[in-house]
Design a protein around this motif. Structure first.
Motif, PDB file in Angstrom:
ATOM      1  N   ASP A 126       0.807  -1.217   0.000  1.00 58.49           N
ATOM      2  CA  ASP A 126       0.000   0.000   0.000  1.00 58.49           C
ATOM      3  C   ASP A 126       0.843   1.271   0.000  1.00 58.49           C
ATOM      4  O   ASP A 126       0.736   2.094  -0.881  1.00 58.49           O
ATOM      5  CB  ASP A 126      -0.945   0.017   1.203  1.00 58.49           C
ATOM      6  CG  ASP A 126      -2.117  -0.943   0.997  1.00 58.49           C
ATOM      7  OD1 ASP A 126      -2.387  -1.295  -0.156  1.00 58.49           O
ATOM      8  OD2 ASP A 126      -2.736  -1.334   1.988  1.00 58.49           O
ATOM      9  N   THR A 127       1.666   1.448   1.021  1.00 55.50           N
ATOM     10  CA  THR A 127       2.432   2.692   1.140  1.00 55.50           C
ATOM     11  C   THR A 127       3.892   2.434   1.458  1.00 55.50           C
ATOM     12  O   THR A 127       4.783   2.960   0.818  1.00 55.50           O
ATOM     13  CB  THR A 127       1.824   3.599   2.225  1.00 55.50           C
ATOM     14  OG1 THR A 127       0.477   3.910   1.874  1.00 55.50           O
ATOM     15  CG2 THR A 127       2.609   4.892   2.359  1.00 55.50           C
ATOM     16  N   CYS A 191      -0.303   4.509   9.512  1.00 57.71           N
ATOM     17  CA  CYS A 191      -1.167   3.842   8.549  1.00 57.71           C
ATOM     18  C   CYS A 191      -2.587   4.365   8.709  1.00 57.71           C
ATOM     19  O   CYS A 191      -3.227   4.131   9.735  1.00 57.71           O
ATOM     20  CB  CYS A 191      -1.134   2.331   8.755  1.00 57.71           C
ATOM     21  SG  CYS A 191      -2.260   1.437   7.661  1.00 57.71           S
ATOM     22  N   GLU A 192      -3.058   5.082   7.693  1.00 63.78           N
ATOM     23  CA  GLU A 192      -4.426   5.597   7.694  1.00 63.78           C
ATOM     24  C   GLU A 192      -5.344   4.531   7.121  1.00 63.78           C
ATOM     25  O   GLU A 192      -5.156   4.067   6.012  1.00 63.78           O
ATOM     26  CB  GLU A 192      -4.503   6.883   6.877  1.00 63.78           C
ATOM     27  CG  GLU A 192      -5.837   7.575   6.958  1.00 63.78           C
ATOM     28  CD  GLU A 192      -5.814   8.925   6.267  1.00 63.78           C
ATOM     29  OE1 GLU A 192      -6.508   9.065   5.240  1.00 63.78           O
ATOM     30  OE2 GLU A 192      -5.093   9.821   6.737  1.00 63.78           O
ATOM     31  N   ILE A 210     -16.181  -0.561  13.443  1.00 60.65           N
ATOM     32  CA  ILE A 210     -14.733  -0.644  13.665  1.00 60.65           C
ATOM     33  C   ILE A 210     -14.039   0.560  13.038  1.00 60.65           C
ATOM     34  O   ILE A 210     -13.219   1.236  13.672  1.00 60.65           O
ATOM     35  CB  ILE A 210     -14.170  -1.962  13.111  1.00 60.65           C
ATOM     36  CG1 ILE A 210     -14.706  -3.137  13.928  1.00 60.65           C
ATOM     37  CG2 ILE A 210     -12.640  -1.945  13.118  1.00 60.65           C
ATOM     38  CD1 ILE A 210     -14.237  -4.486  13.439  1.00 60.65           C
ATOM     39  N   LEU A 211     -14.366   0.848  11.789  1.00 62.52           N
ATOM     40  CA  LEU A 211     -13.765   2.004  11.126  1.00 62.52           C
ATOM     41  C   LEU A 211     -14.200   3.295  11.802  1.00 62.52           C
ATOM     42  O   LEU A 211     -13.407   4.246  11.926  1.00 62.52           O
ATOM     43  CB  LEU A 211     -14.143   2.021   9.647  1.00 62.52           C
ATOM     44  CG  LEU A 211     -13.464   3.087   8.786  1.00 62.52           C
ATOM     45  CD1 LEU A 211     -11.946   2.947   8.821  1.00 62.52           C
ATOM     46  CD2 LEU A 211     -13.968   3.011   7.341  1.00 62.52           C
ATOM     47  N   GLU A 216     -12.858   8.058  14.884  1.00 63.29           N
ATOM     48  CA  GLU A 216     -13.226   9.027  15.919  1.00 63.29           C
ATOM     49  C   GLU A 216     -12.298   9.006  17.125  1.00 63.29           C
ATOM     50  O   GLU A 216     -12.057  10.061  17.736  1.00 63.29           O
ATOM     51  CB  GLU A 216     -14.666   8.773  16.373  1.00 63.29           C
ATOM     52  CG  GLU A 216     -15.703   9.024  15.277  1.00 63.29           C
ATOM     53  CD  GLU A 216     -17.116   8.752  15.748  1.00 63.29           C
ATOM     54  OE1 GLU A 216     -17.285   8.251  16.899  1.00 63.29           O
ATOM     55  OE2 GLU A 216     -18.058   9.029  14.977  1.00 63.29           O
ATOM     56  N   GLN A 217     -11.786   7.837  17.479  1.00 63.13           N
ATOM     57  CA  GLN A 217     -10.994   7.718  18.698  1.00 63.13           C
ATOM     58  C   GLN A 217      -9.490   7.589  18.456  1.00 63.13           C
ATOM     59  O   GLN A 217      -8.697   7.775  19.375  1.00 63.13           O
ATOM     60  CB  GLN A 217     -11.470   6.495  19.507  1.00 63.13           C
ATOM     61  CG  GLN A 217     -12.946   6.499  19.829  1.00 63.13           C
ATOM     62  CD  GLN A 217     -13.367   7.681  20.695  1.00 63.13           C
ATOM     63  OE1 GLN A 217     -12.599   8.161  21.522  1.00 63.13           O
ATOM     64  NE2 GLN A 217     -14.593   8.158  20.500  1.00 63.13           N
ATOM     65  N   MET A 218      -9.094   7.284  17.216  1.00 65.07           N
ATOM     66  CA  MET A 218      -7.684   7.051  16.921  1.00 65.07           C
ATOM     67  C   MET A 218      -7.228   7.829  15.702  1.00 65.07           C
ATOM     68  O   MET A 218      -6.198   7.527  15.106  1.00 65.07           O
ATOM     69  CB  MET A 218      -7.426   5.541  16.758  1.00 65.07           C
ATOM     70  CG  MET A 218      -7.913   4.721  17.942  1.00 65.07           C
ATOM     71  SD  MET A 218      -7.824   2.922  17.737  1.00 65.07           S
ATOM     72  CE  MET A 218      -6.099   2.626  18.086  1.00 65.07           C
ATOM     73  N   ASN A 219      -8.010   8.827  15.313  1.00 68.44           N
ATOM     74  CA  ASN A 219      -7.665   9.704  14.183  1.00 68.44           C
ATOM     75  C   ASN A 219      -7.428   8.934  12.892  1.00 68.44           C
ATOM     76  O   ASN A 219      -6.609   9.329  12.059  1.00 68.44           O
ATOM     77  CB  ASN A 219      -6.438  10.556  14.523  1.00 68.44           C
ATOM     78  CG  ASN A 219      -6.687  11.481  15.693  1.00 68.44           C
ATOM     79  OD1 ASN A 219      -7.729  12.116  15.766  1.00 68.44           O
ATOM     80  ND2 ASN A 219      -5.750  11.525  16.620  1.00 68.44           N
ATOM     81  N   LEU A 220      -8.139   7.834  12.731  1.00 63.89           N
ATOM     82  CA  LEU A 220      -8.076   6.978  11.559  1.00 63.89           C
ATOM     83  C   LEU A 220      -6.737   6.239  11.436  1.00 63.89           C
ATOM     84  O   LEU A 220      -6.456   5.615  10.414  1.00 63.89           O
ATOM     85  CB  LEU A 220      -8.377   7.771  10.276  1.00 63.89           C
ATOM     86  CG  LEU A 220      -8.945   6.988   9.084  1.00 63.89           C
ATOM     87  CD1 LEU A 220     -10.222   6.262   9.459  1.00 63.89           C
ATOM     88  CD2 LEU A 220      -9.180   7.895   7.888  1.00 63.89           C
ATOM     89  N   ILE A 221      -5.916   6.277  12.482  1.00 66.11           N
ATOM     90  CA  ILE A 221      -4.578   5.679  12.434  1.00 66.11           C
ATOM     91  C   ILE A 221      -4.563   4.373  13.212  1.00 66.11           C
ATOM     92  O   ILE A 221      -5.012   4.307  14.359  1.00 66.11           O
ATOM     93  CB  ILE A 221      -3.533   6.640  13.032  1.00 66.11           C
ATOM     94  CG1 ILE A 221      -3.508   7.967  12.258  1.00 66.11           C
ATOM     95  CG2 ILE A 221      -2.159   5.984  13.052  1.00 66.11           C
ATOM     96  CD1 ILE A 221      -3.255   7.819  10.775  1.00 66.11           C
ATOM     97  N   PHE A 222      -4.036   3.333  12.573  1.00 67.87           N
ATOM     98  CA  PHE A 222      -3.838   2.058  13.267  1.00 67.87           C
ATOM     99  C   PHE A 222      -2.643   1.364  12.637  1.00 67.87           C
ATOM    100  O   PHE A 222      -2.729   0.794  11.557  1.00 67.87           O
ATOM    101  CB  PHE A 222      -5.086   1.184  13.157  1.00 67.87           C
ATOM    102  CG  PHE A 222      -5.123   0.071  14.170  1.00 67.87           C
ATOM    103  CD1 PHE A 222      -5.777   0.237  15.376  1.00 67.87           C
ATOM    104  CD2 PHE A 222      -4.487  -1.133  13.916  1.00 67.87           C
ATOM    105  CE1 PHE A 222      -5.808  -0.774  16.319  1.00 67.87           C
ATOM    106  CE2 PHE A 222      -4.502  -2.156  14.849  1.00 67.87           C
ATOM    107  CZ  PHE A 222      -5.166  -1.983  16.055  1.00 67.87           C
ATOM    108  N   GLY A 223      -1.498   1.449  13.304  1.00 66.86           N
ATOM    109  CA  GLY A 223      -0.269   0.867  12.800  1.00 66.86           C
ATOM    110  C   GLY A 223       0.620   1.888  12.119  1.00 66.86           C
ATOM    111  O   GLY A 223       0.248   3.058  11.953  1.00 66.86           O
ATOM    112  N   VAL A 224       1.812   1.436  11.743  1.00 68.61           N
ATOM    113  CA  VAL A 224       2.791   2.319  11.093  1.00 68.61           C
ATOM    114  C   VAL A 224       3.466   1.588   9.940  1.00 68.61           C
ATOM    115  O   VAL A 224       3.612   0.364   9.948  1.00 68.61           O
ATOM    116  CB  VAL A 224       3.866   2.818  12.083  1.00 68.61           C
ATOM    117  CG1 VAL A 224       3.277   3.794  13.075  1.00 68.61           C
ATOM    118  CG2 VAL A 224       4.545   1.650  12.807  1.00 68.61           C
TER     119      VAL A 224
END
Length: 246
Positions: A126-127, A191-192, A210-211, A216-224
């Motif tokens: 992905d990125t 990771c957005e 889940i999304l 809302e709670q994690m600024n759309l970020i989960f992982g790096v």
């Protein structure tokens, strides 16, 4: 160079075919483009260019149910052949029969691509070369959801169990270098997340909450995402260190 021990690798997953199920590993080589063979094969829409050409579970959720595995080593510069198990137990190779199968799940024209093992560029990732998540972030999301969350939804290459006294989660590593086993990674960016995490990897049912919680709670970020600064092998149980000048 000093190192700070922050945790250890508990899960390693390679995705030989983009958007298909992952292949759990106990040990892997890490190449310049990421885990050996990760996203080395993909389906694409020939009418589109760039990143938009890739066919993913966003368009065909049932891709998640196909389980690819590498077989014997191929010719130099090539990845091994694939054996791909369908959800109903049939077996495919990376061939026209599989293409016909997947084409039947879509209303668009689909073709196949296979990257080379000697590539110096990123494959169909992905990125960044490697995606990492931590058990701490997973537990946080589970508390928000009030239930267990299957980590396969997040399609990480490495899951890291953090030490209890570690002051930061993976987002605190951005801009820093990690050493894991025989390789080193530069943590580049967060990771957005997109709608793929709403899909149950077994039933393909969507859970949009889940999304919503991640947004809302994690600024759309989960992982790096990380790039590879030194190649080497990594195994389950290897310690994760943050490199620091000292």
């Amino acid at each position: 160079m000093q190192k700070r021990w922050v945790g250890e690798v508990t899960h390693i997953t390679r995705y030989p075919v983009k958007s298909m199920a992952g292949e759990p590993l106990t040990r892997t080589a890490v190449a310049a483009y990421g885990l050996y063979g990760d996203r080395s094969h993909a389906f694409v829409d020939p009418a589109k260019q760039g990143w938009e050409r890739y066919i993913t579970a966003r368009q065909i959720p049932r891709l998640l149910g196909y389980r690819p595995t590498f077989l014997e080593q191929s010719a130099e510069g090539e990845f091994p052949q694939l054996s791909i198990a369908s959800p109903d137990g049939r077996s495919f190779g990376w061939d026209e029969q599989l293409l016909s199968e997947i084409d039947g799940l879509s209303n668009r024209t689909i073709t196949m691509i296979r990257h080379r093992a000697d590539s110096v560029d990123l494959l169909a990732v992905d990125t960044g070369a490697i995606l990492l998540i931590t058990d701490r972030s997973l537990r946080k999301l589970q508390r928000l959801m009030g239930r267990e969350i299957d980590p396969r939804r997040f399609r990480a290459n490495f899951i890291v169990s953090l030490r209890e006294d570690s002051a930061e989660d993976e987002t605190g590593w951005i801009g820093k270098e990690l050493s894991i086993g025989g390789c080193r990674l530069q943590i580049e960016e967060p990771c957005e997340r997109c709608s793929v995490i709403t899909l149950d990897p077994d039933t393909y049912e969507r859970d949009v909450n889940i999304l919503k919680q991640v947004n809302e709670q994690m600024n759309l970020i989960f992982g790096v995402y990380a790039s590879v600064t030194a190649v080497g092998d990594v195994g389950v149980g290897d310690r994760v260190y943050v490199e620091r000048q000292g």
